[in-house]
Write a protein that holds these residues in place. Sequence first.
Motif, PDB file in Angstrom:
ATOM      1  N   UNK A 110     -10.620  10.835  -7.544  1.00 25.99           N
ATOM      2  CA  UNK A 110     -11.888  10.964  -8.305  1.00 25.99           C
ATOM      3  C   UNK A 110     -11.837   9.928  -9.648  1.00 25.99           C
ATOM      4  N   UNK A 111     -10.739  10.137 -10.083  1.00 19.62           N
ATOM      5  CA  UNK A 111     -10.440   9.218 -11.364  1.00 19.62           C
ATOM      6  C   UNK A 111     -10.440   7.852 -10.985  1.00 19.62           C
ATOM      7  N   UNK A 112      -9.851   7.339  -9.904  1.00 21.19           N
ATOM      8  CA  UNK A 112      -9.543   5.959  -9.553  1.00 21.19           C
ATOM      9  C   UNK A 112     -10.921   5.442  -9.268  1.00 21.19           C
ATOM     10  N   UNK A 113     -11.583   6.046  -8.422  1.00 26.31           N
ATOM     11  CA  UNK A 113     -13.011   5.578  -8.020  1.00 26.31           C
ATOM     12  C   UNK A 113     -14.110   5.626  -9.341  1.00 26.31           C
ATOM     13  N   UNK A 135      -1.060  -0.442  -5.804  1.00 25.31           N
ATOM     14  CA  UNK A 135      -0.357   0.328  -5.330  1.00 25.31           C
ATOM     15  C   UNK A 135      -0.652   1.874  -5.593  1.00 25.31           C
ATOM     16  N   UNK A 136      -0.413   2.797  -4.596  1.00 24.35           N
ATOM     17  CA  UNK A 136      -0.658   4.144  -4.836  1.00 24.35           C
ATOM     18  C   UNK A 136       0.668   4.984  -4.381  1.00 24.35           C
ATOM     19  N   UNK A 137       0.877   6.231  -4.862  1.00 25.11           N
ATOM     20  CA  UNK A 137       1.900   6.962  -4.605  1.00 25.11           C
ATOM     21  C   UNK A 137       1.748   8.363  -4.265  1.00 25.11           C
ATOM     22  N   UNK A 138       2.205   9.043  -3.370  1.00 27.98           N
ATOM     23  CA  UNK A 138       2.118  10.499  -2.876  1.00 27.98           C
ATOM     24  C   UNK A 138       3.266  10.961  -2.077  1.00 27.98           C
ATOM     25  N   UNK A 152      -5.315   5.261   0.911  1.00 25.65           N
ATOM     26  CA  UNK A 152      -5.030   3.714   1.123  1.00 25.65           C
ATOM     27  C   UNK A 152      -6.362   3.177   1.993  1.00 25.65           C
ATOM     28  N   UNK A 153      -6.917   3.968   3.011  1.00 27.92           N
ATOM     29  CA  UNK A 153      -8.132   3.567   3.823  1.00 27.92           C
ATOM     30  C   UNK A 153      -9.354   3.456   2.968  1.00 27.92           C
ATOM     31  N   UNK A 154      -9.529   4.355   2.138  1.00 29.74           N
ATOM     32  CA  UNK A 154     -10.743   4.545   1.103  1.00 29.74           C
ATOM     33  C   UNK A 154     -10.760   3.442   0.234  1.00 29.74           C
ATOM     34  N   UNK A 155      -9.542   3.412  -0.420  1.00 27.80           N
ATOM     35  CA  UNK A 155      -9.537   2.386  -1.392  1.00 27.80           C
ATOM     36  C   UNK A 155      -9.664   0.977  -0.809  1.00 27.80           C
ATOM     37  N   UNK A 183     -12.276  -6.819  -2.603  1.00 30.99           N
ATOM     38  CA  UNK A 183     -11.371  -7.606  -1.474  1.00 30.99           C
ATOM     39  C   UNK A 183     -11.263  -7.127  -0.338  1.00 30.99           C
ATOM     40  N   UNK A 184     -11.449  -5.801  -0.082  1.00 32.42           N
ATOM     41  CA  UNK A 184     -10.970  -5.279   1.151  1.00 32.42           C
ATOM     42  C   UNK A 184      -9.598  -4.832   1.244  1.00 32.42           C
ATOM     43  N   UNK A 185      -8.644  -5.392   0.362  1.00 35.73           N
ATOM     44  CA  UNK A 185      -7.128  -5.208   0.273  1.00 35.73           C
ATOM     45  C   UNK A 185      -6.892  -3.647   0.477  1.00 35.73           C
TER      46      UNK A 185
END
Length: 458
Positions: A53-56, A68-71, A81-84, A90-92
């Motif tokens: 939520x914060x990221x979006x 990069x993301x971590x969990x 990762x898919x939602x981002x 960029x679709x990256x």
Amino acid sequence: MDTKIFNINRRHFIKGAAASLALSSFGSYGMELIYRDKPLRVGLIGTGWYGKSDLFRLMQVTKVDVVSICDVDDNLLKEAANLISLRQPSGKTPRTYRDYRKMLAEKDLDIVLIGTPDHWHALQAIEALKSGAHVYVQKPISVDVIEGEAMVAAARKYNRVVQVGTQRKSTPHLIDAKKNIVDAGLLGKISHVEMCCYYHMRANGNPPIEKVPDFLDYELWTGPAPLRPYDGIPHRRWWRTFMEYGNGIMGDMCVHMLDTVRWMLELDWPKRISSTGGIYVQKDGKSNIADTQTAIFEYEELNCVWQHRSWGTPADPDYPWSFKLYGEKGTLSGSTMRADFVPHGDGEKIHMDVIYEKEKYPEDLTEKDIELNAAPATRLHMLDFLAAIDKGTLPIADIREGHVSTASCILANMAMATGRPLIYDPKNIVVVNDAEATALLQRDYRAPWKHPHPNDFK
């Protein structure tokens, strides 16, 4: 998200109510925040509900490249990762990590967002600061007072901006209430404050012990906290019901309201803190956090009183999680949803409602579990964070302010546990004339994790 739609939404932002407040504060510079030339490189630690939520919200207000993301939960990581990738123009797809230390060792991030459980905030924020990143960390900032002191010291040593997710300070109707009611003197002298939470939010089940699933690194999820037997996925509500990982409803909900009151009334550390409470009603589950608690934060000729119950009915159904400022000329009630000024005697009542931005951000309407009432505040909070980074100034929810609010709530729990009022001396980092309470300022860490101390950053 389609790039064209993303850009349209970005243009719509400057027409929104929260954006109007932002731009009035930043002037023409607000446009530079939104339309920066070079995207900021961003990482997220903790890809669960509020981390995403914060990221979006950040992605909605400026150009970013989520690198990069971590969990520790592979399922959450894959989903995020898919939602981002769908949201990035960029679709990256971002790089994924289980261990935040490996992610931060790359030293290639401008901003790190931290949305993990409370017991991880200090270590992860400090490591992110060491890596050279600016940090947005969820509240409460820490699980003990010494962690918070260390976080403040680290932020100052590495000269990085740390914004705490106490976004009530960026909530449009509360900004309006502060300016046009409190600062305008409509309340007169304020000598009593009441804060409360009556949500039935305390998980209290008895799930059986089970095998840890392969997709979850429970050892790393636990980290410096005591290792509890695994009794199901700890995400969302379950971990919050244990003091091993946080500070109960006091640490979770009072921190928001106390921080808001401190901001509105320009208060610093309380002179003295006392508290009583415990598990009075909900005794049948595993939970070890208080279901009933009262705390008093004392200031000069002002008491700020907190009350929570996770059972029964709220004292005021319109304000189940809220603050009330009592002045000689009237009363101001405030929450995430509304604000009301009631004058003493003659005079006009003033009512304010939460501002939504559903039309400006249609993607909000399809985001799972989003708090629509908080989204405009978080967007404005992110803009303030970005402005502080660009200008080299302190943000509205600077780490020290987050520390004072967090530590005050932790001290209230300590006062409840010891059965006596406490006076904290932040200069010497001790509870005055109380060696037993001073020893409680720092929790024991599970090996091999090492507890940070402010002296580490001198």
